[in-house]
Design a protein around this motif. Structure first.
Motif, PDB file in Angstrom:
ATOM      1  N   PRO A  83      -3.328 -16.554 -10.117  1.00 47.70           N
ATOM      2  CA  PRO A  83      -3.150 -17.683 -10.668  1.00 47.70           C
ATOM      3  C   PRO A  83      -1.455 -17.947 -11.343  1.00 47.70           C
ATOM      4  CG  PRO A  83      -4.309 -16.400 -12.329  1.00 47.70           C
ATOM      5  CD  PRO A  83      -4.265 -15.645 -10.871  1.00 47.70           C
ATOM      6  N   PHE A  84      -0.790 -17.160 -11.176  1.00 47.03           N
ATOM      7  CA  PHE A  84       0.727 -17.445 -11.678  1.00 47.03           C
ATOM      8  C   PHE A  84       1.395 -18.616 -11.048  1.00 47.03           C
ATOM      9  CE2 PHE A  84       5.240 -16.515 -11.140  1.00 47.03           C
ATOM     10  CZ  PHE A  84       5.818 -16.102 -12.173  1.00 47.03           C
ATOM     11  N   MET A  85       1.102 -18.793  -9.838  1.00 45.21           N
ATOM     12  CA  MET A  85       1.848 -19.814  -9.138  1.00 45.21           C
ATOM     13  C   MET A  85       1.243 -21.189  -9.651  1.00 45.21           C
ATOM     14  SD  MET A  85       2.410 -20.588  -5.055  1.00 45.21           S
ATOM     15  CE  MET A  85       1.527 -19.521  -4.795  1.00 45.21           C
ATOM     16  N   ILE A  86       0.039 -21.273  -9.562  1.00 42.06           N
ATOM     17  CA  ILE A  86      -0.726 -22.710 -10.137  1.00 42.06           C
ATOM     18  C   ILE A  86      -0.236 -22.881 -11.505  1.00 42.06           C
ATOM     19  CG2 ILE A  86      -3.137 -21.809 -10.482  1.00 42.06           C
ATOM     20  CD1 ILE A  86      -1.995 -25.206  -8.765  1.00 42.06           C
ATOM     21  N   LYS A  87      -0.360 -21.999 -12.170  1.00 41.05           N
ATOM     22  CA  LYS A  87       0.076 -22.105 -13.841  1.00 41.05           C
ATOM     23  C   LYS A  87       1.351 -22.597 -13.866  1.00 41.05           C
ATOM     24  CE  LYS A  87      -3.180 -18.460 -15.962  1.00 41.05           C
ATOM     25  NZ  LYS A  87      -3.057 -17.258 -16.322  1.00 41.05           N
TER      26      LYS A  87
ATOM     27  N   GLY B 199       0.689  -1.092   0.008  1.00 42.85           N
ATOM     28  CA  GLY B 199      -0.106   0.060  -0.055  1.00 42.85           C
ATOM     29  C   GLY B 199       1.101   1.455   0.155  1.00 42.85           C
ATOM     30  N   ALA B 200       2.065   1.044   0.758  1.00 40.08           N
ATOM     31  CA  ALA B 200       2.985   2.317   0.912  1.00 40.08           C
ATOM     32  C   ALA B 200       3.440   2.632  -0.650  1.00 40.08           C
ATOM     33  CB  ALA B 200       3.954   2.266   1.961  1.00 40.08           C
ATOM     34  N   MET B 201       3.981   1.397  -1.162  1.00 46.21           N
ATOM     35  CA  MET B 201       4.499   1.817  -2.423  1.00 46.21           C
ATOM     36  C   MET B 201       3.568   2.109  -3.508  1.00 46.21           C
ATOM     37  SD  MET B 201       7.749   0.760  -2.425  1.00 46.21           S
ATOM     38  CE  MET B 201       8.131   0.312  -3.879  1.00 46.21           C
ATOM     39  N   ARG B 202       2.306   1.697  -3.411  1.00 43.13           N
ATOM     40  CA  ARG B 202       1.243   2.256  -4.145  1.00 43.13           C
ATOM     41  C   ARG B 202       1.144   3.633  -4.275  1.00 43.13           C
ATOM     42  NH1 ARG B 202      -3.153  -2.248  -2.724  1.00 43.13           N
ATOM     43  NH2 ARG B 202      -3.028  -3.599  -4.679  1.00 43.13           N
ATOM     44  N   GLY B 203       1.157   4.146  -2.992  1.00 45.15           N
ATOM     45  CA  GLY B 203       0.817   5.435  -2.959  1.00 45.15           C
ATOM     46  C   GLY B 203       2.022   6.395  -3.178  1.00 45.15           C
ATOM     47  N   CYS B 204       3.245   5.813  -3.024  1.00 46.82           N
ATOM     48  CA  CYS B 204       4.420   6.724  -3.559  1.00 46.82           C
ATOM     49  C   CYS B 204       4.509   6.421  -5.000  1.00 46.82           C
ATOM     50  CB  CYS B 204       5.749   5.697  -3.000  1.00 46.82           C
ATOM     51  SG  CYS B 204       5.589   6.346  -1.140  1.00 46.82           S
ATOM     52  N   THR B 205       4.243   5.460  -5.720  1.00 41.35           N
ATOM     53  CA  THR B 205       4.618   5.418  -7.136  1.00 41.35           C
ATOM     54  C   THR B 205       3.124   5.518  -8.011  1.00 41.35           C
ATOM     55  OG1 THR B 205       4.055   3.008  -7.385  1.00 41.35           O
ATOM     56  CG2 THR B 205       6.320   3.601  -6.497  1.00 41.35           C
ATOM     57  N   GLY B 206       2.062   5.397  -7.436  1.00 42.18           N
ATOM     58  CA  GLY B 206       0.860   5.567  -8.266  1.00 42.18           C
ATOM     59  C   GLY B 206       0.705   4.219  -9.223  1.00 42.18           C
ATOM     60  N   LYS B 207       1.554   3.244  -9.066  1.00 40.75           N
ATOM     61  CA  LYS B 207       1.381   2.236 -10.063  1.00 40.75           C
ATOM     62  C   LYS B 207       1.009   0.864  -9.007  1.00 40.75           C
ATOM     63  CE  LYS B 207       5.348   3.483 -12.362  1.00 40.75           C
ATOM     64  NZ  LYS B 207       5.103   3.701 -13.744  1.00 40.75           N
ATOM     65  N   GLU B 208       0.536   0.047 -10.016  1.00 38.67           N
ATOM     66  CA  GLU B 208       0.047  -1.253  -9.238  1.00 38.67           C
ATOM     67  C   GLU B 208       0.667  -2.410  -9.304  1.00 38.67           C
ATOM     68  OE1 GLU B 208      -2.999  -2.024  -7.618  1.00 38.67           O
ATOM     69  OE2 GLU B 208      -3.519  -0.057  -7.802  1.00 38.67           O
ATOM     70  N   PRO B 209       0.886  -3.247  -8.296  1.00 31.67           N
ATOM     71  CA  PRO B 209       1.936  -4.257  -8.396  1.00 31.67           C
ATOM     72  C   PRO B 209       1.707  -5.487  -9.303  1.00 31.67           C
ATOM     73  CG  PRO B 209       0.771  -4.443  -6.419  1.00 31.67           C
ATOM     74  CD  PRO B 209       0.209  -3.337  -7.082  1.00 31.67           C
ATOM     75  N   ARG B 210       2.685  -6.349  -9.631  1.00 34.33           N
ATOM     76  CA  ARG B 210       2.443  -7.324 -10.356  1.00 34.33           C
ATOM     77  C   ARG B 210       2.352  -8.531  -9.165  1.00 34.33           C
ATOM     78  NH1 ARG B 210       0.691 -11.830 -11.900  1.00 34.33           N
ATOM     79  NH2 ARG B 210       1.511 -13.129 -13.709  1.00 34.33           N
ATOM     80  N   LEU B 211       1.216  -9.161  -8.969  1.00 32.74           N
ATOM     81  CA  LEU B 211       0.967 -10.212  -7.805  1.00 32.74           C
ATOM     82  C   LEU B 211       1.311 -11.518  -8.270  1.00 32.74           C
ATOM     83  CD1 LEU B 211       0.136 -10.414  -4.906  1.00 32.74           C
ATOM     84  CD2 LEU B 211      -2.222 -10.827  -5.757  1.00 32.74           C
ATOM     85  N   VAL B 212       2.264 -11.872  -7.488  1.00 33.14           N
ATOM     86  CA  VAL B 212       2.851 -13.197  -8.011  1.00 33.14           C
ATOM     87  C   VAL B 212       2.401 -14.246  -6.957  1.00 33.14           C
ATOM     88  CG1 VAL B 212       4.630 -12.584  -9.577  1.00 33.14           C
ATOM     89  CG2 VAL B 212       4.872 -13.096  -7.200  1.00 33.14           C
ATOM     90  N   GLY B 213       1.756 -14.042  -5.901  1.00 34.15           N
ATOM     91  CA  GLY B 213       1.381 -14.865  -4.678  1.00 34.15           C
ATOM     92  C   GLY B 213      -0.067 -14.934  -4.905  1.00 34.15           C
TER      93      GLY B 213
END
Length: 116
Positions: free
Chosen positions: A44-48, A26-40
């Motif tokens: 579905p990244f992990m199951i694929k 949340g802090a990183m979103r607020g500072c960068t204005g960007k959304e993360p790439r969620l891998v956890g």
């Protein structure tokens, strides 16, 4: 940026609840204005990856066991896995009465129930 999870809190011991990875995201979103790439979980990244690596013929042969409804169980349900909630962690039994949650296929009081 990459995030492994969005957990609001984490438990170092039964008596200690700390800010989880989600608070830093949340802090990183607020500072960068960007959304993360969620891998956890629940992405579905992990199951694929596991499906391809091990040639898993059916996701229904996998059971996601975890203590969080919003990550572990949601990961299982949204990705076509079986799901088992253990009530020895973050999720409390009364939360299972909430009509807005993703319910597991089954639940156990404790992970040790698998071994007894």
């Amino acid at each position: 940026f990459i995030a492994t999870n969005l957990d609001e809190v984490t438990h170092l011991t039964d008596a200690q609840e700390w800010a989880g990875n989600g608070s830093m995201v949340g802090a990183m979103r607020g500072c960068t204005g960007k959304e993360p790439r969620l891998v956890g979980k629940p992405d579905p990244f992990m199951i694929k990856y596991l499906e391809e690596k091990y040639g898993i013929p059916s996701r229904k042969r996998i059971c996601m066991v975890g203590d969080r409804l919003n990550t572990d169980i949601r990961f299982g349900v949204e990705n076509g896995l079986q799901s088992c909630l253990v009530l020895s962690g973050v999720t409390k039994p009364e939360q299972l009465n909430d009509p807005n949650i993703t319910l597991p296929d089954v639940y156990a009081d404790d992970i040790n129930d698998f071994f007894s």
